[in-house]
Design a protein around this motif. Structure first.
Motif, PDB file in Angstrom:
ATOM      1  N   ILE A   1      -5.953 -15.082 -17.031  1.00 19.88           N
ATOM      2  CA  ILE A   1      -7.380 -15.161 -17.324  1.00 19.88           C
ATOM      3  C   ILE A   1      -7.887 -16.496 -16.798  1.00 19.88           C
ATOM      4  N   ASP A   2      -8.765 -16.443 -15.808  1.00 19.83           N
ATOM      5  CA  ASP A   2      -9.322 -17.667 -15.247  1.00 19.83           C
ATOM      6  C   ASP A   2     -10.294 -18.302 -16.230  1.00 19.83           C
ATOM      7  N   HIS A   3     -10.521 -19.578 -16.089  1.00 18.72           N
ATOM      8  CA  HIS A   3     -11.408 -20.271 -17.020  1.00 18.72           C
ATOM      9  C   HIS A   3     -12.867 -19.860 -16.859  1.00 18.72           C
ATOM     10  N   ASP A   4     -13.198 -19.157 -15.757  1.00 20.12           N
ATOM     11  CA  ASP A   4     -14.556 -18.628 -15.621  1.00 20.12           C
ATOM     12  C   ASP A   4     -14.692 -17.224 -16.215  1.00 20.12           C
ATOM     13  N   GLY A   5     -13.590 -16.721 -16.811  1.00 16.58           N
ATOM     14  CA  GLY A   5     -13.623 -15.403 -17.444  1.00 16.58           C
ATOM     15  C   GLY A   5     -13.090 -14.277 -16.585  1.00 16.58           C
ATOM     16  N   ALA A   6     -12.689 -14.556 -15.351  1.00 19.53           N
ATOM     17  CA  ALA A   6     -12.131 -13.513 -14.492  1.00 19.53           C
ATOM     18  C   ALA A   6     -10.786 -13.037 -15.042  1.00 19.53           C
ATOM     19  N   LEU A   7     -10.589 -11.724 -15.051  1.00 24.86           N
ATOM     20  CA  LEU A   7      -9.326 -11.118 -15.471  1.00 24.86           C
ATOM     21  C   LEU A   7      -8.534 -10.777 -14.219  1.00 24.86           C
ATOM     22  N   LEU A   8      -7.278 -11.202 -14.162  1.00 16.62           N
ATOM     23  CA  LEU A   8      -6.522 -11.146 -12.918  1.00 16.62           C
ATOM     24  C   LEU A   8      -5.180 -10.450 -13.103  1.00 16.62           C
ATOM     25  N   ASP A   9      -4.684  -9.883 -11.999  1.00 17.27           N
ATOM     26  CA  ASP A   9      -3.375  -9.221 -12.023  1.00 17.27           C
ATOM     27  C   ASP A   9      -2.700  -9.431 -10.672  1.00 17.27           C
ATOM     28  N   PHE A  10      -1.457  -8.925 -10.547  1.00 13.46           N
ATOM     29  CA  PHE A  10      -0.680  -9.125  -9.337  1.00 13.46           C
ATOM     30  C   PHE A  10      -0.689  -7.922  -8.400  1.00 13.46           C
ATOM     31  N   ASP A  11      -0.866  -6.729  -8.943  1.00 14.93           N
ATOM     32  CA  ASP A  11      -0.713  -5.493  -8.166  1.00 14.93           C
ATOM     33  C   ASP A  11      -2.066  -4.799  -8.064  1.00 14.93           C
ATOM     34  N   PHE A  12      -2.600  -4.678  -6.839  1.00 18.66           N
ATOM     35  CA  PHE A  12      -3.927  -4.068  -6.686  1.00 18.66           C
ATOM     36  C   PHE A  12      -3.926  -2.617  -7.147  1.00 18.66           C
ATOM     37  N   ARG A  13      -2.764  -1.959  -7.132  1.00 24.59           N
ATOM     38  CA  ARG A  13      -2.704  -0.569  -7.597  1.00 24.59           C
ATOM     39  C   ARG A  13      -2.893  -0.489  -9.106  1.00 24.59           C
ATOM     40  N   GLU A  14      -2.300  -1.430  -9.836  1.00 24.03           N
ATOM     41  CA  GLU A  14      -2.498  -1.473 -11.281  1.00 24.03           C
ATOM     42  C   GLU A  14      -3.929  -1.871 -11.623  1.00 24.03           C
ATOM     43  N   VAL A  15      -4.519  -2.738 -10.810  1.00 24.49           N
ATOM     44  CA  VAL A  15      -5.912  -3.144 -11.026  1.00 24.49           C
ATOM     45  C   VAL A  15      -6.842  -1.935 -10.941  1.00 24.49           C
TER      46      VAL A  15
ATOM     47  N   VAL B   1     -14.315 -20.227 -21.661  1.00 26.89           N
ATOM     48  CA  VAL B   1     -13.993 -18.843 -22.050  1.00 26.89           C
ATOM     49  C   VAL B   1     -14.704 -18.496 -23.355  1.00 26.89           C
ATOM     50  N   ARG B   2     -14.712 -19.412 -24.286  1.00 19.82           N
ATOM     51  CA  ARG B   2     -15.424 -19.179 -25.551  1.00 19.82           C
ATOM     52  C   ARG B   2     -16.920 -18.955 -25.283  1.00 19.82           C
ATOM     53  N   LYS B   3     -17.474 -19.688 -24.319  1.00 26.86           N
ATOM     54  CA  LYS B   3     -18.893 -19.536 -24.001  1.00 26.86           C
ATOM     55  C   LYS B   3     -19.177 -18.164 -23.398  1.00 26.86           C
ATOM     56  N   VAL B   4     -18.267 -17.688 -22.536  1.00 24.90           N
ATOM     57  CA  VAL B   4     -18.430 -16.343 -21.982  1.00 24.90           C
ATOM     58  C   VAL B   4     -18.480 -15.307 -23.103  1.00 24.90           C
ATOM     59  N   CYS B   5     -17.561 -15.445 -24.065  1.00 28.09           N
ATOM     60  CA  CYS B   5     -17.537 -14.511 -25.196  1.00 28.09           C
ATOM     61  C   CYS B   5     -18.853 -14.571 -25.976  1.00 28.09           C
ATOM     62  N   GLN B   6     -19.329 -15.774 -26.227  1.00 28.38           N
ATOM     63  CA  GLN B   6     -20.566 -15.931 -26.988  1.00 28.38           C
ATOM     64  C   GLN B   6     -21.762 -15.371 -26.226  1.00 28.38           C
ATOM     65  N   ASP B   7     -21.875 -15.720 -24.942  1.00 25.99           N
ATOM     66  CA  ASP B   7     -23.022 -15.283 -24.145  1.00 25.99           C
ATOM     67  C   ASP B   7     -23.035 -13.778 -23.911  1.00 25.99           C
ATOM     68  N   SER B   8     -21.848 -13.172 -23.829  1.00 21.88           N
ATOM     69  CA  SER B   8     -21.747 -11.737 -23.525  1.00 21.88           C
ATOM     70  C   SER B   8     -21.533 -10.882 -24.766  1.00 21.88           C
ATOM     71  N   GLU B   9     -21.587 -11.513 -25.943  1.00 21.07           N
ATOM     72  CA  GLU B   9     -21.412 -10.818 -27.216  1.00 21.07           C
ATOM     73  C   GLU B   9     -20.066 -10.101 -27.285  1.00 21.07           C
TER      74      GLU B   9
END
Length: 255
Positions: free
Chosen positions: A175-189, A238-246
């Motif tokens: 989980i990037d600090h800007d809120g991006a969710l990341l993985d290793f395998d584009f097929r799983e994504v 990350v906490r701010k993303v949660c707050q801003d996006s409910e």
């Protein structure tokens, strides 16, 4: 590459357990924590380990940690996250569960539920839950990854798109600090993206070590989930993303 004996042993311990901690290594080798910190810094400079607060992870960079080793990382925290997620899911609900050691902890915590319909691309989840007659298990078709039992590929994506479910339990490799969710395998994504798109309430489960890792493929963004369950989130952005996006943030280690 030549490594001093203590460095070699630290690498082996990290490989066996997924991570090493400064205090535990200091006790094990009977040296000071400062000595261990220098060892870890040296190993991280050689890209043999990845530094985290209080220790280091194996392996470095964007390489994935082997699945069995990942099971041991923050195992107690994952169990607590699993129990918290299970409390949000009522009996007789339909849900997706995707691949991941933390999502497997959720599946374990759900075994006392009844009337569930579980759709999964995780053969470990399917094997655990299929023996419970009060739970209906539906498994996706596709390519099975030998490394972790994840079912991936276009066939799995097409299968997921047939459903519209009440809940989804998803994980992320990083989980990037800007809120991006990341993985290793584009097929799983692709599978994870289909799950998010076909769910009424998305629950992201990830322990705090995911804030210290990176991965190359973007699943989506934290703002796309409804509930984020972790053991601890001290990342202000990350906490701010949660707050801003409910996004409901649940931290299992906080009272």
């Amino acid at each position: 590459m030549y490594l001093p004996p203590r460095h070699a042993e630290i690498i082996q311990m990290a490989k066996d357990n997924g991570r090493v901690l400064v205090e535990e290594l200091a006790v094990h080798f009977e040296v000071t924590p400062q000595t261990i910190r220098k060892d870890l810094n040296d190993l991280c400079e050689q890209r043999l380990l990845t530094r985290i607060h209080g220790g280091a992870l194996f392996p470095s960079g964007i390489e994935n940690v082997e699945y069995e080793a990942r099971r041991k990382i923050a195992a107690d925290e994952k169990e607590a996250i699993g129990r918290a997620a299970a409390r949000l899911i009522p009996d007789s609900a339909s849900l997706f569960i995707n691949i991941g050691t933390t999502t497997e902890a959720v599946s374990k915590a759900l075994l006392d539920h009844s009337g569930l319909m579980v759709i999964t691309n995780n053969i470990n989840v399917a094997n655990r839950m299929r023996v419970y007659p009060s739970i209906e298990v539906v498994i996706a078709g596709g390519v099975v990854r030998g490394s972790d039992g994840g079912i991936v590929g276009e066939a799995a994506v097409d299968f997921i798109k047939q459903f519209k479910v009440d809940y989804a339990v998803i994980g992320a490799s990083a989980i990037d600090h800007d809120g991006a969710l990341l993985d290793f395998d584009f097929r799983e994504v692709k599978v994870a993206q289909a799950i998010i798109a076909n769910t009424r309430h998305v629950i992201l489960v990830a322990d705090q070590t995911k804030f210290e890792r990176t991965a190359p493929v973007r699943i989506g963004h934290l703002s796309q989930v409804n509930t984020f369950i972790t053991d601890l989130c001290d990342i202000a952005s990350v906490r701010k993303v949660c707050q801003d996006s409910e996004v409901q943030l649940i931290e299992t280690s906080r009272p």
